[in-house]
Scaffold this motif. Structure first.
Motif, PDB file in Angstrom:
ATOM      1  N   UNK A 159       1.004  -1.470  -0.072  1.00 61.02           N
ATOM      2  CA  UNK A 159       0.314  -0.031   0.013  1.00 61.02           C
ATOM      3  C   UNK A 159       0.879   0.978  -0.295  1.00 61.02           C
ATOM      4  N   UNK A 160       0.148   2.195   0.006  1.00 57.90           N
ATOM      5  CA  UNK A 160       0.895   3.757  -0.192  1.00 57.90           C
ATOM      6  C   UNK A 160       0.578   4.356   0.626  1.00 57.90           C
ATOM      7  N   UNK A 161       0.954   4.877   1.783  1.00 52.31           N
ATOM      8  CA  UNK A 161       0.702   5.631   3.626  1.00 52.31           C
ATOM      9  C   UNK A 161      -0.091   7.082   2.883  1.00 52.31           C
ATOM     10  N   UNK A 163      -1.861   8.574  -0.964  1.00 50.97           N
ATOM     11  CA  UNK A 163      -1.870   7.751  -2.349  1.00 50.97           C
ATOM     12  C   UNK A 163      -1.910   8.738  -3.151  1.00 50.97           C
ATOM     13  N   UNK A 164      -1.174   8.709  -4.032  1.00 52.44           N
ATOM     14  CA  UNK A 164      -0.678  10.396  -4.660  1.00 52.44           C
ATOM     15  C   UNK A 164      -1.551  11.360  -5.796  1.00 52.44           C
ATOM     16  N   UNK A 165      -2.783  10.768  -6.097  1.00 53.82           N
ATOM     17  CA  UNK A 165      -3.732  10.948  -6.708  1.00 53.82           C
ATOM     18  C   UNK A 165      -4.747  11.725  -5.705  1.00 53.82           C
ATOM     19  N   UNK A 166      -5.639  11.058  -5.088  1.00 54.48           N
ATOM     20  CA  UNK A 166      -6.901  11.566  -3.928  1.00 54.48           C
ATOM     21  C   UNK A 166      -6.197  12.069  -2.689  1.00 54.48           C
ATOM     22  N   UNK A 167      -4.646  11.738  -2.312  1.00 51.88           N
ATOM     23  CA  UNK A 167      -4.214  12.622  -0.723  1.00 51.88           C
ATOM     24  C   UNK A 167      -5.032  12.244   0.096  1.00 51.88           C
ATOM     25  N   UNK A 168      -5.405   9.935   0.572  1.00 50.68           N
ATOM     26  CA  UNK A 168      -5.894   9.817   1.765  1.00 50.68           C
ATOM     27  C   UNK A 168      -5.220   8.961   1.845  1.00 50.68           C
ATOM     28  N   UNK A 169      -5.320   8.644   3.457  1.00 49.41           N
ATOM     29  CA  UNK A 169      -4.363   7.792   4.224  1.00 49.41           C
ATOM     30  C   UNK A 169      -5.091   6.765   3.825  1.00 49.41           C
ATOM     31  N   UNK A 170      -3.695   5.334   3.961  1.00 52.39           N
ATOM     32  CA  UNK A 170      -4.212   3.979   3.899  1.00 52.39           C
ATOM     33  C   UNK A 170      -4.250   3.598   5.677  1.00 52.39           C
ATOM     34  N   UNK A 171      -5.636   2.834   6.048  1.00 52.27           N
ATOM     35  CA  UNK A 171      -6.092   2.267   6.978  1.00 52.27           C
ATOM     36  C   UNK A 171      -4.886   0.913   7.597  1.00 52.27           C
ATOM     37  N   UNK A 172      -3.224   1.910   7.935  1.00 53.41           N
ATOM     38  CA  UNK A 172      -2.268   1.472   7.912  1.00 53.41           C
ATOM     39  C   UNK A 172      -2.723   0.342   9.497  1.00 53.41           C
ATOM     40  N   UNK A 173      -3.043   1.191  10.683  1.00 53.21           N
ATOM     41  CA  UNK A 173      -3.889  -0.008  11.881  1.00 53.21           C
ATOM     42  C   UNK A 173      -4.115  -1.638  11.286  1.00 53.21           C
ATOM     43  N   UNK A 174      -5.616  -1.016  10.768  1.00 51.02           N
ATOM     44  CA  UNK A 174      -6.068  -2.737   9.978  1.00 51.02           C
ATOM     45  C   UNK A 174      -5.265  -3.422   9.143  1.00 51.02           C
ATOM     46  N   UNK A 187       4.038  -3.877   2.823  1.00 48.18           N
ATOM     47  CA  UNK A 187       4.879  -3.004   2.380  1.00 48.18           C
ATOM     48  C   UNK A 187       4.715  -1.642   1.835  1.00 48.18           C
ATOM     49  N   UNK A 188       4.503  -0.848   3.072  1.00 48.11           N
ATOM     50  CA  UNK A 188       4.159   0.360   2.909  1.00 48.11           C
ATOM     51  C   UNK A 188       5.089   1.395   1.776  1.00 48.11           C
ATOM     52  N   UNK A 189       4.407   2.539   1.011  1.00 47.56           N
ATOM     53  CA  UNK A 189       5.542   2.933   0.248  1.00 47.56           C
ATOM     54  C   UNK A 189       4.818   4.750   0.447  1.00 47.56           C
TER      55      UNK A 189
END
Length: 369
Positions: A159-161, A163-174, A187-189
């Protein structure tokens, strides 16, 4: 030549569909709402100083031949400490770092599950490898769990932490919780969180305290850090593996001293000036508060903002209107984003004044009245 004729036909087709790309130089007379230099570090002279003693203009070889220098190893030690990792390995860009990890680490018989909105370098890196790969719906934990239950071999979740086009965050904890449940590796970009999130700018994973639960983190220095290059952070075993098996590391000339020096200076400057990010967050709130309700904008708390249009043609027309009004802004078209979700991408910066942001919003509102 016949090959040129075929290429011309493809270019003509793209022009007719409204998705033609061309190189465009930034106009210094326009206000920058386009670059990824979120904190303005690329423009700060003291970061890009030449006051240090001359070492070299180039590493003159790959790291495994003649190009491994003291300044590379010193920076990697600094980065490992900065990003709270056991080790760090330099790459020449975030794009190359993603290719290097994803083409070499997952093996035949393994499975890679990647968010459907992952950057193209993630997708291409996976395709270069031998593992099976599948997309899961964007930020959809339920869909990820369905896919992971069907996966074979070692499983890697990519995932990306941010996202480059939407600017939203990945739910990393989940995501980390799911990974631990099924013994998968994450693996986190961190490209668009590097130098922003966290007290010192160490990215979203560290800001959430998840650094020890993530297999590999890819940090890019060509955006908020105002420099160039990237680093993969993880275990010492991962670093040694990449040195031995990542073609993108093995066969690439190493970064020159100036790039290495600028990376360290940029991160130190960000660490010592946390007010840059705090001020930028206020400007993001200002931008969002100034837009009228009939403007379809992204739901983003990141400097990446955007106005959604109906199609490529209307997106280009809207971008041209803003350009003519003095704002350096670019349209984002399919296939970079899905059809029907074309948008004008707006990047806010610490150096954008409140007056400039308010003026931009007024022009956007007038266009959609």
């Amino acid at each position: 030549m016949k090959a040129d004729i075929e290429l011309e036909l493809q270019l003509k087709n793209r022009k007719e569909k409204g998705g033609y790309r061309y190189l465009k130089k930034s106009d210094n007379r326009m206000i920058d709402f386009s670059s990824n230099d979120y904190l303005g570090l690329a423009k700060i002279k003291e970061i890009h100083n030449h006051s240090v003693n001359f070492i070299d203009n180039g590493a003159a070889g790959s790291r495994l031949l003649s190009g491994n220098k003291n300044y590379h190893e010193e920076l990697e030690a600094y980065l490992a400490d900065f990003f709270k990792a056991d080790s760090a390995l330099l790459f020449n860009s975030g794009y190359v770092a993603n290719l290097g990890v994803l083409s070499s680490v997952p093996q035949k018989g393994d499975t890679v599950l990647m968010d459907e909105l992952s950057h193209v370098c993630i997708k291409e890196g996976v395709r270069l490898g031998r593992a099976k790969y599948f997309n899961f719906k964007h930020n959809d934990i339920k869909d990820l769990e369905i896919k992971i239950q069907k996966a074979d071999g070692n499983v890697f979740i990519v995932v990306e932490s941010v996202y480059s086009m939407d600017g939203d965050q990945a739910p990393l904890r989940d995501i980390v919780e799911i990974a631990e449940k099924y013994e998968a590796a994450v693996i986190v970009d961190e490209a668009h969180s590097t130098a922003l999130y966290g007290k010192a700018g160490f990215g979203l994973s560290c800001d959430l305290g998840l650094e020890n639960k993530i297999f590999a983190r890819i940090y890019t220095f060509g955006k908020a850090a105002g420099a160039h290059g990237a680093a993969v952070c993880g275990s010492r075993t991962l670093k040694e593996y990449l040195i031995n098996y990542s073609r993108q590391f093995i066969y690439t000339t190493a970064l020159p001293f100036h790039s290495v020096n600028t990376i360290k200076n940029g991160l130190k400057y960000r660490r010592d000036n946390p007010e840059l990010w705090e001020d930028l967050k206020l400007k993001i709130q200002l931008f969002q508060s100034q837009l009228s309700q009939n403007v379809t904008s992204l739901d983003s708390s990141h400097p990446i903002q955007g106005i959604i249009s109906e199609d490529a043609k209307s997106t280009v027309e809207f971008a041209d209107y803003l350009n003519q009004s003095g704002f350096d802004i670019r349209p984002i078209l399919s296939p970079t984003v899905p059809k029907g979700k074309e948008r004008v991408r707006i990047c806010l910066h610490a150096f954008n004044s409140e007056e400039e942001i308010t003026n931009l919003c007024q022009h956007i509102n007038q266009y959609f009245q």
